[in-house]
Design a protein around this motif. Structure first.
Motif, PDB file in Angstrom:
ATOM      1  N   ALA A  69      68.775  38.879  -5.378  1.00 15.45           N
ATOM      2  CA  ALA A  69      68.383  38.406  -4.049  1.00 15.45           C
ATOM      3  C   ALA A  69      68.688  39.434  -2.972  1.00 15.45           C
ATOM      4  O   ALA A  69      68.029  39.464  -1.932  1.00 15.45           O
ATOM      5  CB  ALA A  69      69.079  37.087  -3.731  1.00 15.45           C
TER       6      ALA A  69
ATOM      7  N   SER B 125      73.040  36.116  -7.264  1.00 16.90           N
ATOM      8  CA  SER B 125      73.376  36.961  -6.111  1.00 16.90           C
ATOM      9  C   SER B 125      72.808  38.368  -6.216  1.00 16.90           C
ATOM     10  O   SER B 125      72.435  38.964  -5.202  1.00 16.90           O
ATOM     11  CB  SER B 125      74.896  37.047  -5.937  1.00 16.90           C
TER      12      SER B 125
ATOM     13  N   ALA C 138      64.985  35.833  -6.946  1.00 19.59           N
ATOM     14  CA  ALA C 138      65.978  35.242  -7.854  1.00 19.59           C
ATOM     15  C   ALA C 138      65.360  34.597  -9.079  1.00 19.59           C
ATOM     16  O   ALA C 138      66.039  34.428 -10.101  1.00 19.59           O
ATOM     17  CB  ALA C 138      66.824  34.210  -7.095  1.00 19.59           C
TER      18      ALA C 138
ATOM     19  N   ALA D 147      72.708  34.369  -0.138  1.00 18.29           N
ATOM     20  CA  ALA D 147      72.719  34.697  -1.569  1.00 18.29           C
ATOM     21  C   ALA D 147      74.102  34.458  -2.163  1.00 18.29           C
ATOM     22  O   ALA D 147      74.236  33.921  -3.278  1.00 18.29           O
ATOM     23  CB  ALA D 147      72.291  36.147  -1.765  1.00 18.29           C
TER      24      ALA D 147
ATOM     25  N   MET E  40      64.723  34.339  -0.770  1.00 18.36           N
ATOM     26  CA  MET E  40      65.774  33.932  -1.693  1.00 18.36           C
ATOM     27  C   MET E  40      65.221  33.541  -3.057  1.00 18.36           C
ATOM     28  O   MET E  40      65.702  33.996  -4.099  1.00 18.36           O
ATOM     29  CB  MET E  40      66.573  32.764  -1.105  1.00 18.36           C
TER      30      MET E  40
END
Length: 474
Positions: A100, A97, A281, A125, A277
């Protein structure tokens, strides 16, 4: 020749307009990042994610979404949380989380891609982080707990509960709380601006610039119908972007202009969301570190969760919301690029200010500030060209009694969070007086009490366990 000049002119205008449109939102985002870092001390939230249960996964995801920690800085931070007793699920939830999204990238997303993307991106996220955390706890529940602090059996951790690493100051919860309470309003205000407009900008400016350059290059050189054939196959388009994005390092903010440029050339909004995303990440570096620090099962759960989350939300966008997202992002993000007249004086002023801050952030700390040169003497001042000469006599080998300074090579540091985590890992070692890392030089300066206290085996172990590579003495 006229055609070449026309393309170059288009490239320059694309870069300037993208940069100018993002600048006001980025400046606001970095200010909010500084406020969050200084005025919301980490002892308020670290205890909530330092437990092995479902609630810790939830809290880790919630705290990770707005936190202003860059894509590379979150790796050592999540390792630090793991060492303090956080479950693997909570650590992975935080790991997904945090990079992102962030307050700065959410605002920057709105500036170029419009409201729907700015809303869906943190939601996606958060949900993906929750999936990753729960999935990780399920696949690793029978694995033995290794490398985790056992607080009740460790005398050291009785005094260092809830240690966490964030920003340039990495300290244990209790000490951080005391230090935070002692700071005056003026000191906190100064630290807010320094963290937001110097440290944070210094961390992301490189990748933001790369993203802007790539976005401008794609807009200028790639034909407008280049990706149109993929537009008819949304799932294939998302898979192609996913395969390209997962091993590639892109920061949450720097990926935005790249996503906009690709949508303008024909990829679907869902594929753009996959890029936003999966790119921030994951990367080759994060995969290697997660595999080493958390194990192969955790790495598999981490990658599968990101892929599934990105593909699911991309599918939702392309299947049900494609027209809405296209209508909101293309006029919002590219009108200026075609007419060059939609941007106002305020946008260009913010762009100039932001460019000046990028230059300042890159060069302000090449030397050292008075009293902060890492020599351990807060009354000293740097001489010459900003280099500290307080311990020049200690660079060689010394066998007299008293403090001894040694310099070591450490690879893998790339931002202020990395610097803080390396320093934190080393400062708790027996015999260490102080530790100061230099990200640019990839150096670690360690001051030991005396020659007999030097333990380079323990030093190497501490640095390696923090997620970095200890090369050896310089």
């Amino acid at each position: 020749m006229p055609a070449v000049l026309e393309i170059l002119e288009k490239f320059v205008w694309q870069f300037i307009t993208l940069f100018s449109e993002m600048a006001p939102f980025l400046l606001l985002g970095f200010l909010l990042a500084g406020i969050l870092h200084v005025w919301v001390p980490n002892h308020l939230y670290v205890p909530k994610i330092a437990k092995s249960n479902f609630k810790s996964v939830l809290w880790a995801a919630l705290f990770g979404v707005p936190l202003p920690i860059c894509s590379c800085g979150v790796i050592p931070t999540s390792i630090a949380l793991r060492k303090e007793g956080a479950s693997k699920g909570a650590s992975v939830s935080f790991l997904i989380s945090t990079p992102a999204t962030g307050v700065d990238s959410i605002l920057a997303t709105y500036s170029l891609l419009g409201g729907p993307f700015a809303i869906l991106r943190p939601v996606a996220a958060f949900v993906t982080a929750m999936l990753g955390g729960v999935f990780t706890n399920l696949v690793t529940k029978n694995e033995p707990e290794t490398g985790v602090a056992v607080l009740e059996n460790s005398h050291e951790h009785e005094h260092h509960e809830h240690c966490d690493c964030e920003g340039d100051h990495c300290s244990c919860g209790h000490d951080d709380h005391d230090e935070h309470a002692k700071k005056s309003f003026a000191q906190k205000l100064k630290e807010t601006f320094e963290y937001g407009f110097v440290n944070m900008i210094g961390d992301v400016s490189k990748w933001l610039t790369i993203g802007l350059l790539l976005g401008a290059l794609i807009a200028a050189f790639v034909p407008d119908d280049f990706f149109l054939f993929l537009h008819e196959y949304p799932l294939l388009c998302m898979l192609v972007v996913l395969v390209l994005a997962m091993p590639m390092y892109t920061c949450a903010t720097g990926s935005i202009p790249l996503a906009l440029a690709l949508v303008e050339k024909g990829i679907t909004p869902g594929a753009a969301l996959v890029l936003l995303m999966a790119g921030p990440a994951t990367s080759i570096a994060s995969m290697l570190v997660v595999g080493k620090a958390f194990g192969k099962r955790t790495l598999a759960a981490y990658l599968v969760s990101i892929a599934l989350g990105a593909m699911f939300f991309g599918f939702v966008v392309d299947t049900f919301l494609m027209d809405t997202f296209l209508a909101s992002m293309l006029p919002h993000g590219s009108a200026e690029c075609h007419g060059h007249g939609a941007l106002g004086v305020f946008d260009y002023v913010c762009a100039v200010v932001f460019a000046a801050l990028i230059i300042y952030a890159k060069f302000a700390h090449k030397g050292c500030d008075c009293g902060h040169c890492g020599c351990g003497d807060h009354d000293c001042c740097c001489e010459g060209e900003g280099e500290c000469h307080c311990h020049d006599h200690e660079h060689g080998e010394h066998h007299h009694e008293g403090p001894v300074v040694k310099f070591y090579r450490v690879n893998g540091m790339s931002c202020s969070h990395c610097k803080a985590c390396v320093e934190k890992a080393v400062r708790v070692l027996d015999g260490v007086i102080s530790a100061e890392a230099d990200v640019a030089k990839k150096e670690l300066r360690v001051e030991w009490h005396d020659e007999d206290d030097i333990d380079e085996t323990a030093l190497k172990k501490a640095v390696d366990e923090a997620g970095f590579e200890f090369v050896g003495k310089i």
